[in-house]
Motif scaffolding. Sequence first.
Motif, PDB file in Angstrom:
ATOM      1  N   MET A  43      -2.913   1.616   9.012  1.00  0.00           N
ATOM      2  CA  MET A  43      -2.730   1.113   7.647  1.00  0.00           C
ATOM      3  C   MET A  43      -2.935  -0.400   7.605  1.00  0.00           C
ATOM      4  O   MET A  43      -3.490  -0.912   6.628  1.00  0.00           O
ATOM      5  CB  MET A  43      -1.365   1.511   7.090  1.00  0.00           C
ATOM      6  N   GLU A  48      -5.217   2.313   4.524  1.00  0.00           N
ATOM      7  CA  GLU A  48      -4.759   3.690   4.384  1.00  0.00           C
ATOM      8  C   GLU A  48      -5.049   4.434   5.681  1.00  0.00           C
ATOM      9  O   GLU A  48      -5.833   3.982   6.507  1.00  0.00           O
ATOM     10  CB  GLU A  48      -5.391   4.397   3.185  1.00  0.00           C
ATOM     11  N   ALA A  74       4.751   3.557   3.360  1.00  0.00           N
ATOM     12  CA  ALA A  74       3.576   4.233   2.817  1.00  0.00           C
ATOM     13  C   ALA A  74       3.861   4.908   1.487  1.00  0.00           C
ATOM     14  O   ALA A  74       5.001   5.250   1.180  1.00  0.00           O
ATOM     15  CB  ALA A  74       3.082   5.277   3.821  1.00  0.00           C
ATOM     16  N   LYS A  77      -1.124   9.394  -1.160  1.00  0.00           N
ATOM     17  CA  LYS A  77      -2.300   9.342  -2.034  1.00  0.00           C
ATOM     18  C   LYS A  77      -2.881  10.727  -2.278  1.00  0.00           C
ATOM     19  O   LYS A  77      -3.296  11.038  -3.378  1.00  0.00           O
ATOM     20  CB  LYS A  77      -3.376   8.446  -1.427  1.00  0.00           C
ATOM     21  N   GLY A 105      -1.331   5.539   1.799  1.00  0.00           N
ATOM     22  CA  GLY A 105      -1.738   4.150   1.591  1.00  0.00           C
ATOM     23  C   GLY A 105      -0.563   3.232   1.844  1.00  0.00           C
ATOM     24  O   GLY A 105       0.588   3.665   1.870  1.00  0.00           O
ATOM     25  N   LYS A 106      -0.873   1.960   2.013  1.00  0.00           N
ATOM     26  CA  LYS A 106       0.171   0.950   2.198  1.00  0.00           C
ATOM     27  C   LYS A 106       1.047   0.884   0.946  1.00  0.00           C
ATOM     28  O   LYS A 106       0.540   0.918  -0.169  1.00  0.00           O
ATOM     29  CB  LYS A 106      -0.454  -0.430   2.349  1.00  0.00           C
TER      30      LYS A 106
END
Length: 134
Positions: A43, A48, A74, A77, A105-106
Motif C-alpha cells: 500500500m 492499494e 485500509a 475497495k 486502498g490506503k
Amino acid sequence: MEEITEGVANVTVSGDTQKKNRIQVSNTKKPLFFYVNLAKRYMQQYNEVELSALGMAISTVVSIAEILKNNGFAVEKKIMTSTAEIRDDSRGRPISKAKIEIVLGKSEKFDELMEAAAAAAAADERVGDGEEQS
C-alpha cells in the motif's frame, strides 16, 4: 525501487497475469502477520493492494483484510469471488476451487499510522539497546 516478491505463491490460474500489487496468499507458507506487513508495504508503494487466495486460504485473506481495516490502515475497495480451474498433475484433470480477491486502498490515516508505528519501533529499539532505560 526494490520489487517485493516474497509471499507470492506459485499458483497458476488460467488467464491470470501477475500484478505488481497482488499478494497471492497461501494458508501454509507464511504466518498471518507476514502478509499483514507485506500488504502495508504494498500500500505504501502502490496506494492499494490486491489480496488473492484459493480454497482453504480464503479465510486467511479475509483475516488480513479485517486486521488492516480494523486498525485503520485500509479501506475496502472491491471484493470478488469466483471459481478457478486448477490443473492437478497427480489426478490428471482440472479441479474447481473457490477464489477470492479483495482490493484494499490506503485509509486517510495510513501515512500517519505508519509513521507512528515506525517511531514506536525505533523507540523499542533504543530501549533494547539500553539508551532510554530509567
